[in-house]
Design a protein around this motif. Structure first.
Motif: not given
Length: 323
Positions: A231-237, A259-262, A301-304, A308-310
């Motif tokens: 759930s707190m992952a984002k991308s590959v290195w 913030d993003e992890a939360s 607005h938080e989900e948006q 957007s950051g993804g």
């Protein structure tokens, strides 16, 4: 990911690491909010688990006293779901003694990489010994990602024979599996009446790879316990950084701290799941406990902003990961 984005993320991570000095379990115990971590039903099992699980990697390679401290704090804050595996280095050796005082009020899950009857039995008996317990509440096939692995565990002489025998012996209570493939997960759910499934579910995987919701929906139909990873992952290195990055307990690039992890964790918890297991890095685990004790679903607005950051981010898994 572009180089400049990686450098920005690395700077954020480095700053977070610097600000977190002195926050390890063995050094200081931060103030704990009074609200206990909420619990949700585990499918049809009758059990209720904390919405955040304790991943065994948190205590891997830590001093024994540090393991005792963080397990004690987690239980005090309301966590009753712990998950470990033989492949997590010395995590079983650290978790067993630390959990022993609380074993009767916690739900302990473990895994095996064994695909056949004999090797899975050896794993089970060794895990029981190292974890200093006479039973596991949940035993899982670990990373059941390839279809050939599914065929092995369910075939003649397969590990399922060990699981079913151990259940009759009282050494395990429930049977589940972890998986990193949508296709293999769906096949497994069709071929056996599992109690639980443990799989990746996060905003990048869903928005950029259409990965995860298929498993969630099928598990809901079967009224299973739904446990989630990453759930707190984002991308590959980025290329060239896989072995030289600032997160020794994360093979993937985690979301920006905090913030993003939360928001990523809140996004996952906003789905009809039982629990999410945060990264093994202690800073992320502590952040997850804070989020869980004060959990609120994301505002629109938080989900948006999160989604957007993804956009354009390389997800850690893709459909077709069963080859």
């Amino acid at each position: 990911m572009e180089r400049r984005d990686f450098l920005k993320q690395a700077a954020i991570t480095a700053a977070a690491m610097a600000s977190a000095q002195g926050m390890r379990a063995s050094d200081a115990k931060p103030s704990t909010p009074s609200k206990p971590i909420a619990r949700r039903p585990l499918g049809k099992t009758g059990e209720h688990l904390s919405i955040i699980g304790f991943g065994g990697i948190v205590v891997m390679n830590e001093d024994p006293q540090a393991a005792v401290n963080i397990v004690s704090e987690a239980v005090d804050r309301g966590i009753n779901y712990l998950d470990v595996a033989p492949s997590y280095g010395n995590a079983q050796q650290r978790l067993g003694p630390a959990l022993k005082p609380y074993r009767d009020k916690c739900f302990l899950a473990c895994k095996t990489d064994g695909r056949l009857k004999d090797d899975s039995r050896a794993d089970l008996e060794n895990s029981l010994k190292l974890l200093e317990t006479d039973h596991l509440d949940l035993y899982q096939f670990h990373a059941l990602t390839k279809m050939t692995d599914l065929d092995k565990v369910l075939g003649p002489g397969g590990a399922m024979e060990t699981f079913e025998a151990a259940k009759k012996e009282g050494k395990i209570r429930f049977i589940g599996f972890s998986v990193h493939s949508v296709e293999t997960a769906l096949a497994a759910l069709d071929r056996y009446d599992f109690d639980t499934v443990l799989f990746p579910l996060n905003w990048v995987l869903v928005s950029q790879a259409n990965f995860g919701l298929q498993i969630l929906e099928r598990a809901q139909e079967k009224q299973m316990g739904i446990l989630c990873l990453k759930s707190m992952a984002k991308s590959v290195w980025p290329a060239g950084e896989q072995k030289n990055h600032p997160e020794p307990k994360c093979w993937y690039q985690p979301a920006g701290f905090p913030d993003e992890a939360s928001m990523g964790l809140r996004w996952t918890l906003g789905h009809p799941i039982t629990a999410a297991i945060p990264p093994g890095d202690e800073r992320y685990f502590r952040l997850a406990m804070d989020v869980a004790q004060n959990y609120k679903p994301l505002e629109p607005h938080e989900e948006q902003a999160l989604l957007s950051g993804g956009k354009g981010v390389e997800p850690i898994f893709h459909l077709g990961n069963d080859v």
